[in-house]
Scaffold this motif. Structure first.
Motif, PDB file in Angstrom:
ATOM      1  N   LYS A  99      20.025   2.442 -58.931  1.00 36.27           N
ATOM      2  CA  LYS A  99      20.571   3.677 -58.338  1.00 36.27           C
ATOM      3  C   LYS A  99      22.073   3.602 -58.126  1.00 36.27           C
ATOM      4  O   LYS A  99      22.610   2.587 -57.702  1.00 36.27           O
ATOM      5  CB  LYS A  99      19.935   3.902 -56.954  1.00 36.27           C
ATOM      6  CG  LYS A  99      18.454   4.134 -56.999  1.00 36.27           C
ATOM      7  CD  LYS A  99      17.969   4.845 -55.752  1.00 36.27           C
ATOM      8  CE  LYS A  99      18.106   4.026 -54.484  1.00 36.27           C
ATOM      9  NZ  LYS A  99      17.792   4.806 -53.283  1.00 36.27           N
ATOM     10  N   ARG A 125      25.224   6.425 -56.439  1.00 33.41           N
ATOM     11  CA  ARG A 125      25.242   7.400 -55.336  1.00 33.41           C
ATOM     12  C   ARG A 125      24.769   8.753 -55.845  1.00 33.41           C
ATOM     13  O   ARG A 125      24.785   9.023 -57.045  1.00 33.41           O
ATOM     14  CB  ARG A 125      26.664   7.546 -54.778  1.00 33.41           C
ATOM     15  CG  ARG A 125      27.155   6.315 -54.034  1.00 33.41           C
ATOM     16  CD  ARG A 125      28.607   6.507 -53.639  1.00 33.41           C
ATOM     17  NE  ARG A 125      29.435   6.773 -54.794  1.00 33.41           N
ATOM     18  CZ  ARG A 125      30.531   7.546 -54.771  1.00 33.41           C
ATOM     19  NH1 ARG A 125      30.924   8.107 -53.673  1.00 33.41           N
ATOM     20  NH2 ARG A 125      31.225   7.725 -55.878  1.00 33.41           N
ATOM     21  N   VAL A 171      23.146   1.460 -64.794  1.00 37.97           N
ATOM     22  CA  VAL A 171      22.638   0.813 -66.011  1.00 37.97           C
ATOM     23  C   VAL A 171      22.408  -0.671 -65.708  1.00 37.97           C
ATOM     24  O   VAL A 171      23.341  -1.378 -65.311  1.00 37.97           O
ATOM     25  CB  VAL A 171      23.651   0.994 -67.175  1.00 37.97           C
ATOM     26  CG1 VAL A 171      23.164   0.272 -68.416  1.00 37.97           C
ATOM     27  CG2 VAL A 171      23.900   2.473 -67.451  1.00 37.97           C
ATOM     28  N   ASN A 174      33.635   3.046 -53.231  1.00 35.28           N
ATOM     29  CA  ASN A 174      32.629   2.023 -53.558  1.00 35.28           C
ATOM     30  C   ASN A 174      32.723   1.380 -54.934  1.00 35.28           C
ATOM     31  O   ASN A 174      31.772   0.748 -55.371  1.00 35.28           O
ATOM     32  CB  ASN A 174      31.241   2.665 -53.437  1.00 35.28           C
ATOM     33  CG  ASN A 174      31.006   3.662 -54.558  1.00 35.28           C
ATOM     34  OD1 ASN A 174      31.899   4.447 -54.891  1.00 35.28           O
ATOM     35  ND2 ASN A 174      29.852   3.622 -55.173  1.00 35.28           N
ATOM     36  N   LEU A 204      26.359   0.405 -53.349  1.00 35.79           N
ATOM     37  CA  LEU A 204      25.575   1.517 -52.802  1.00 35.79           C
ATOM     38  C   LEU A 204      25.027   1.086 -51.451  1.00 35.79           C
ATOM     39  O   LEU A 204      24.146   0.227 -51.386  1.00 35.79           O
ATOM     40  CB  LEU A 204      24.417   1.861 -53.746  1.00 35.79           C
ATOM     41  CG  LEU A 204      23.447   2.935 -53.235  1.00 35.79           C
ATOM     42  CD1 LEU A 204      24.138   4.285 -53.146  1.00 35.79           C
ATOM     43  CD2 LEU A 204      22.227   3.035 -54.157  1.00 35.79           C
TER      44      LEU A 204
END
Ligand code: BT5
Length: 270
Positions: free
Chosen positions: A62, A64, A70, A121, A134
């Protein structure tokens, strides 16, 4: 040293780890949907602060805002840590900024070029994304129950193996250093640096961390566009405030705080 496609050396990882709080328990998975989802389930069932989940691959990594990360097998680093910080929910973004410092300091020792933090981030090198963070919190109005800190680093991820969607915007430590990078050594150093930075944040508070963060922030004083959920804004990036929000100044000198968004530079960084 791992060769390309070799698994992480769990034994060396556990033996080598010198930390106060993080990594006392490590969950190794050969495949998982997302280490953040796995760690969240652990935390909800009472998982302790510092438990680490590391996977060789993710089927549903995941990013954001519903984006994906990937995550091919045995190339990169995908890990999540359960944190139970003594912070108010308002200050939870400090965890992302603290982690960005730890991550940039780690990456710095594996490549010859300086890494840059792209608020909030991303870690970029030469304008390309090499790692992402994340953080997902579980909180009530005034109480933070836990934070899942998820980190993905492109380690030995050759450009030709990257999907087209990221081939021109992403890079990896191998590409940057010109050699295979030992994923186990990288994971060790990352957890140790996180442990240290987390302790620094707790012991010395956010201002000291914010200063170190600024050392990796190259867009200070530069014009940027910030894409937010409902609108885009432009202005001069001033830095971050005590809650980790980005401060943007418009042409009239008015400053505003941005709590979430994607920064796009409109002029080159320093
Ligand atoms: C991020 O989101 O950068 C956060 C990435 C966090 C991944 C870690 S892996 C371990 C843990 N478990 C998870 O499930 N997630 C965390 P964001 O800023 O939204 O960036 C996502 C965007 O980056 C995508 O839309 C792509 O454009 C790009 N991207 C996807 N995979 C990438 C990769 N491997 N390298 C570089 N860029 C990538």
């Amino acid at each position: 040293m791992n060769g390309l496609g070799e698994p992480l050396d769990c034994e060396m990882f556990e033996k080598g780890l010198r930390t106060r709080r993080l990594g006392k328990k490590i969950h190794y998975l050969s495949e998982v949907d997302s280490t953040n989802l796995y760690a969240r389930n652990l935390a909800e069932e009472g998982g302790l602060e510092g438990e680490v989940v590391i996977a060789e691959s993710q089927s549903r990594g995941k990013g954001r805002l519903g984006r994906s990360w990937v995550s091919p097998a045995k190339r990169n680093l995908y890990l999540s840590v359960i944190l139970r910080p003594k912070l108010s929910p308002l200050h939870a973004p400090q965890i992302t900024l603290m982690s960005a410092v730890a991550l940039a300091e780690t990456i710095q020792s594996f490549i010859p070029l300086p890494p840059e933090i792209k608020w909030p981030n991303d870690i970029l090198v030469g304008g390309k994304k090499v790692a992402g963070i994340l953080t997902e919190s579980s909180c009530a109005a005034d109480r933070l129950f836990f934070v899942i800190l998820g980190i993905g680093v492109n380690v030995n991820f050759p450009r030709e193996e990257m999907p087209e969607s990221i081939r021109d915007t992403a890079t990896s430590l191998m590409t940057l250093s010109g050699a295979l990078v030992d994923r186990t050594a990288l994971a060790l150093q990352l957890i140790q640096n996180l442990d240290r930075c987390y302790g620094d944040l707790e012991g010395h508070g956010f201002p000291a961390m914010a200063e170190r963060w600024s050392g990796f922030f190259r867009l200070q004083g530069k014009r940027v566009k910030v894409e937010m959920m409902d609108q885009d804004v432009q202005g001069k990036a001033i830095g971050i405030d005590g809650d980790g929000a980005l401060i943007l100044e418009d042409e009239t000198g008015t400053r505003r705080r941005i709590v979430a968004g994607d920064v796009i530079p409109l002029e080159p960084g320093r």
